[in-house]
Write an enzyme that holds these catalytic residues in place. Structure first.
Site, mmCIF file in Angstrom:
data_model
loop_
_atom_site.group_PDB
_atom_site.id
_atom_site.type_symbol
_atom_site.label_atom_id
_atom_site.label_comp_id
_atom_site.label_asym_id
_atom_site.label_seq_id
_atom_site.Cartn_x
_atom_site.Cartn_y
_atom_site.Cartn_z
ATOM 1 N N SER A 64 0.833 -1.210 0.000
ATOM 2 C CA SER A 64 0.000 0.000 0.000
ATOM 3 C C SER A 64 0.864 1.255 0.000
ATOM 4 C CB SER A 64 -0.904 0.028 1.226
ATOM 5 O OG SER A 64 -1.785 -1.065 1.232
HETATM 6 N N1 SAH Z 1 -1.010 -4.614 4.098
HETATM 7 C C1 SAH Z 1 -0.380 -4.951 2.823
HETATM 8 C C2 SAH Z 1 -1.298 -4.591 1.659
HETATM 9 C C3 SAH Z 1 -1.321 -5.688 0.675
HETATM 10 S S1 SAH Z 1 -2.541 -5.560 -0.603
HETATM 11 C C4 SAH Z 1 0.967 -4.293 2.694
HETATM 12 O O1 SAH Z 1 1.256 -3.364 3.474
HETATM 13 O O2 SAH Z 1 1.755 -4.718 1.868
HETATM 14 C C5 SAH Z 1 -3.899 -6.484 0.084
HETATM 15 C C6 SAH Z 1 -3.628 -7.900 0.497
HETATM 16 O O3 SAH Z 1 -4.874 -8.472 0.894
HETATM 17 C C7 SAH Z 1 -3.076 -8.806 -0.592
HETATM 18 O O4 SAH Z 1 -1.885 -9.395 -0.153
HETATM 19 C C8 SAH Z 1 -4.186 -9.839 -0.813
HETATM 20 O O5 SAH Z 1 -3.706 -11.123 -1.161
HETATM 21 C C9 SAH Z 1 -4.868 -9.855 0.539
HETATM 22 N N2 SAH Z 1 -6.249 -10.340 0.536
HETATM 23 C C10 SAH Z 1 -7.213 -10.173 -0.407
HETATM 24 N N3 SAH Z 1 -8.349 -10.781 -0.022
HETATM 25 C C11 SAH Z 1 -8.108 -11.359 1.195
HETATM 26 C C12 SAH Z 1 -8.907 -12.126 2.106
HETATM 27 N N4 SAH Z 1 -10.164 -12.451 1.854
HETATM 28 N N5 SAH Z 1 -8.306 -12.533 3.265
HETATM 29 C C13 SAH Z 1 -7.021 -12.220 3.550
HETATM 30 N N6 SAH Z 1 -6.225 -11.492 2.726
HETATM 31 C C14 SAH Z 1 -6.760 -11.070 1.556
#
Ligand code: SAH
Length: 213
Positions: A64
């Site tokens: 993010s």
């Molecule tokens: N907090 C992360 C943001 C990653 S983007 C960072 O700082 O890098 C969002 C993430 O949510 C992705 O890795 C994706 O695989 C995950 N995601 C999507 N749907 C999900 C779900 N139902 N349960 C858990 N994780 C999920």
């Protein structure tokens, strides 16, 4: 895994950019200045790490934008020792910010590849979440509930009921809600049945996906 004076200088500038966009919580800004974001990205992309931008991390996911991480974290109002659930571990950068602020962090990721990579990587930097979980964040984490705060880092088409139910009274859920773009939304649990809702403008996230595993 190198962290140089150059990186530290770039981080200070990044912290100042995040502050200039309206984040005021000193502890959050200090976490942005402390955490070596370039190590959460593949080594070829070091130059991108200290721009205030989201960036691909593999498995079609992104780390993010620092401003977004800071903004969401600020909305949690977290205190040292708070029990926090994160949905979407991804690169682990947001997880590290929560650890840096002294939270007891539980974080769920549904992509096996990212789950493995981040579970292995975070302890190397000294960030020890209470639990990293491979699973579906829509369900929350009933066995560890209730939480002081829940932060969702993917765009949710709707608000998953279990997440609201797993908040303590006074607990806060920070969740971007929407499909094409999302409205950053805060729910505060005021009583067993009542939630106060506040909205904080438009953001863009990769989608919160259901039932892959
Ligand atoms: N907090 C992360 C943001 C990653 S983007 C960072 O700082 O890098 C969002 C993430 O949510 C992705 O890795 C994706 O695989 C995950 N995601 C999507 N749907 C999900 C779900 N139902 N349960 C858990 N994780 C999920």
């Amino acid at each position: 895994m190198k962290d140089t004076f150059k990186h530290k200088g770039m981080r200070k500038q990044l912290m100042e950019v995040v502050a200039s966009k309206g984040v005021t919580d000193k502890n959050v800004l200090s976490a942005i200045e402390t955490i070596p974001r370039h190590l959460f990205m593949d080594s070829g992309f070091v130059d991108h790490a200290y721009q205030d931008k989201a960036f691909p991390i593999g498995a079609d996911q992104t780390i993010s934008q620092p401003y977004t991480v800071a903004f969401q974290t600020e909305l949690l109002h977290l205190k040292k020792g708070d029990k926090i659930l994160e949905i979407g571990t991804g690169s682990g950068y947001q997880t590290a910010v929560l650890c840096e602020l002294g939270a007891k962090v539980y974080s769920i990721e549904r992509q096996l590849e990212l789950f493995k990579k981040t579970s292995n990587f975070l302890p190397k930097l000294g960030y020890r979440a209470k639990k990293l979980i491979f699973g579906d964040g829509y369900k929350g984490l009933e066995g560890e509930a209730p939480f002081d705060g829940i932060i969702v880092t993917a765009g949710a088409p709707m608000v998953p009921k279990p997440l609201l139910n797993q908040l303590k009274i006074g607990g806060r859920l920070v969740i971007p809600v929407g499909t094409d773009s999302q409205i950053m939304t805060l729910f505060i649990r005021e009583t067993e049945k009542e939630f106060k809702k506040q909205e904080f403008g438009e953001f863009r996230f990769v989608p919160l996906l259901e039932d892959k595993n």
